[in-house]
Design a protein around this motif. Structure first.
Motif, PDB file in Angstrom:
ATOM      1  N   GLY A 173       0.813  -1.216   0.000  1.00 35.69           N
ATOM      2  CA  GLY A 173       0.000   0.000   0.000  1.00 35.69           C
ATOM      3  C   GLY A 173       0.840   1.257   0.000  1.00 35.69           C
ATOM      4  O   GLY A 173       0.433   2.288  -0.532  1.00 35.69           O
ATOM      5  N   PHE A 174       2.031   1.195   0.576  1.00 33.28           N
ATOM      6  CA  PHE A 174       2.920   2.360   0.629  1.00 33.28           C
ATOM      7  C   PHE A 174       3.539   2.648  -0.731  1.00 33.28           C
ATOM      8  O   PHE A 174       3.646   3.798  -1.141  1.00 33.28           O
ATOM      9  CB  PHE A 174       4.019   2.133   1.676  1.00 33.28           C
ATOM     10  N   ILE A 175       3.948   1.580  -1.450  1.00 31.59           N
ATOM     11  CA  ILE A 175       4.658   1.816  -2.701  1.00 31.59           C
ATOM     12  C   ILE A 175       3.726   1.866  -3.909  1.00 31.59           C
ATOM     13  O   ILE A 175       4.162   2.248  -4.991  1.00 31.59           O
ATOM     14  CB  ILE A 175       5.748   0.745  -2.942  1.00 31.59           C
ATOM     15  N   SER A 176       2.480   1.496  -3.749  1.00 38.84           N
ATOM     16  CA  SER A 176       1.536   1.573  -4.859  1.00 38.84           C
ATOM     17  C   SER A 176       0.490   2.625  -4.518  1.00 38.84           C
ATOM     18  O   SER A 176       0.421   3.132  -3.411  1.00 38.84           O
ATOM     19  CB  SER A 176       0.872   0.220  -5.093  1.00 38.84           C
ATOM     20  N   SER A 177      -0.314   2.961  -5.498  1.00 35.59           N
ATOM     21  CA  SER A 177      -1.358   3.957  -5.242  1.00 35.59           C
ATOM     22  C   SER A 177      -2.612   3.328  -4.651  1.00 35.59           C
ATOM     23  O   SER A 177      -3.612   4.009  -4.463  1.00 35.59           O
ATOM     24  CB  SER A 177      -1.698   4.683  -6.547  1.00 35.59           C
ATOM     25  N   ILE A 178      -2.556   2.055  -4.348  1.00 36.57           N
ATOM     26  CA  ILE A 178      -3.710   1.358  -3.769  1.00 36.57           C
ATOM     27  C   ILE A 178      -3.582   1.436  -2.246  1.00 36.57           C
ATOM     28  O   ILE A 178      -2.994   0.566  -1.618  1.00 36.57           O
ATOM     29  CB  ILE A 178      -3.771  -0.101  -4.259  1.00 36.57           C
ATOM     30  N   PHE A 179      -4.110   2.505  -1.671  1.00 34.68           N
ATOM     31  CA  PHE A 179      -3.943   2.696  -0.234  1.00 34.68           C
ATOM     32  C   PHE A 179      -4.824   1.769   0.577  1.00 34.68           C
ATOM     33  O   PHE A 179      -4.702   1.707   1.799  1.00 34.68           O
ATOM     34  CB  PHE A 179      -4.170   4.161   0.169  1.00 34.68           C
ATOM     35  N   ILE A 180      -5.688   0.999  -0.075  1.00 33.01           N
ATOM     36  CA  ILE A 180      -6.471  -0.024   0.632  1.00 33.01           C
ATOM     37  C   ILE A 180      -5.531  -1.078   1.218  1.00 33.01           C
ATOM     38  O   ILE A 180      -5.818  -1.660   2.262  1.00 33.01           O
ATOM     39  CB  ILE A 180      -7.487  -0.674  -0.336  1.00 33.01           C
ATOM     40  N   GLY A 181      -4.387  -1.329   0.550  1.00 35.66           N
ATOM     41  CA  GLY A 181      -3.393  -2.261   1.088  1.00 35.66           C
ATOM     42  C   GLY A 181      -2.861  -1.781   2.425  1.00 35.66           C
ATOM     43  O   GLY A 181      -2.633  -2.578   3.341  1.00 35.66           O
ATOM     44  N   GLY A 182      -2.667  -0.472   2.569  1.00 38.03           N
ATOM     45  CA  GLY A 182      -2.221   0.084   3.844  1.00 38.03           C
ATOM     46  C   GLY A 182      -3.274  -0.069   4.927  1.00 38.03           C
ATOM     47  O   GLY A 182      -2.964  -0.372   6.084  1.00 38.03           O
ATOM     48  N   ILE A 183      -4.526   0.127   4.547  1.00 36.39           N
ATOM     49  CA  ILE A 183      -5.612  -0.042   5.526  1.00 36.39           C
ATOM     50  C   ILE A 183      -5.713  -1.504   5.950  1.00 36.39           C
ATOM     51  O   ILE A 183      -5.887  -1.803   7.139  1.00 36.39           O
ATOM     52  CB  ILE A 183      -6.941   0.470   4.930  1.00 36.39           C
ATOM     53  N   ALA A 184      -5.568  -2.409   4.977  1.00 31.78           N
ATOM     54  CA  ALA A 184      -5.583  -3.844   5.320  1.00 31.78           C
ATOM     55  C   ALA A 184      -4.401  -4.189   6.230  1.00 31.78           C
ATOM     56  O   ALA A 184      -4.539  -4.986   7.169  1.00 31.78           O
ATOM     57  CB  ALA A 184      -5.531  -4.674   4.041  1.00 31.78           C
ATOM     58  N   GLY A 185      -3.238  -3.588   5.971  1.00 32.59           N
ATOM     59  CA  GLY A 185      -2.072  -3.811   6.829  1.00 32.59           C
ATOM     60  C   GLY A 185      -2.295  -3.307   8.245  1.00 32.59           C
ATOM     61  O   GLY A 185      -1.845  -3.929   9.209  1.00 32.59           O
TER      62      GLY A 185
END
Length: 143
Positions: free
Chosen positions: A69-81
């Motif tokens: 989520g940090f390195i891509s523009s898909i910030f949903i990955g950060g929320i999942a993390g």
């Protein structure tokens, strides 16, 4: 004795054990089996190591999702993390597993990455709204 003369003698360095009839220091009795364990060279007490507890899988997956989520523009990955990091920390406390550092890293990277991407998208959209707003106001006053 030169080494060239000993090519066909594989037992060149093997010596027969010397028996010492006096029973002095160093006298040993040899058995028929030359490869048996020698009590003189037996190892000390065996150390038993306790196996390490397993690493929490959710902490690993949460850290990977946060980094994604940090390195891509898909910030949903950060929320999942972030979600997985909190759940992993709870499981680690309850089960005694390893991986608390990875769970904390998932939380930090997830929070910071999500905040940076949300800030980026707000500024990106805000700049376009500002540009098109000025263009529309300028186009409306020209007519």
């Amino acid at each position: 004795m030169s080494s060239q003369n000993n090519w066909n003698n594989p037992d060149m360095y093997y010596q027969q054990p010397q028996s010492n009839a006096g029973g002095s220091y160093g006298a040993q009795s040899y058995s028929q089996n030359a490869y048996a364990a020698n009590a003189q060279y037996a190892g000390g007490p065996a150390y038993v190591y306790q196996p390490l507890p397993p690493t929490n899988v959710l902490a690993i997956v949460g850290m990977c999702a946060s980094i994604f989520g940090f390195i891509s523009s898909i910030f949903i990955g950060g929320i999942a993390g972030i979600v997985m990091g909190h759940i992993a920390r709870k499981q680690i406390r309850e089960r005694g597993e390893r991986g608390d550092g990875m769970a904390v890293a998932a939380l930090w990277v997830g929070y910071i990455g999500t905040a940076l991407w949300v800030l980026f998208w707000v500024l990106y959209v805000g700049v376009f709204v500002l540009i098109f707003g000025v263009a529309m106001v300028g186009a409306g006053s020209a007519s």
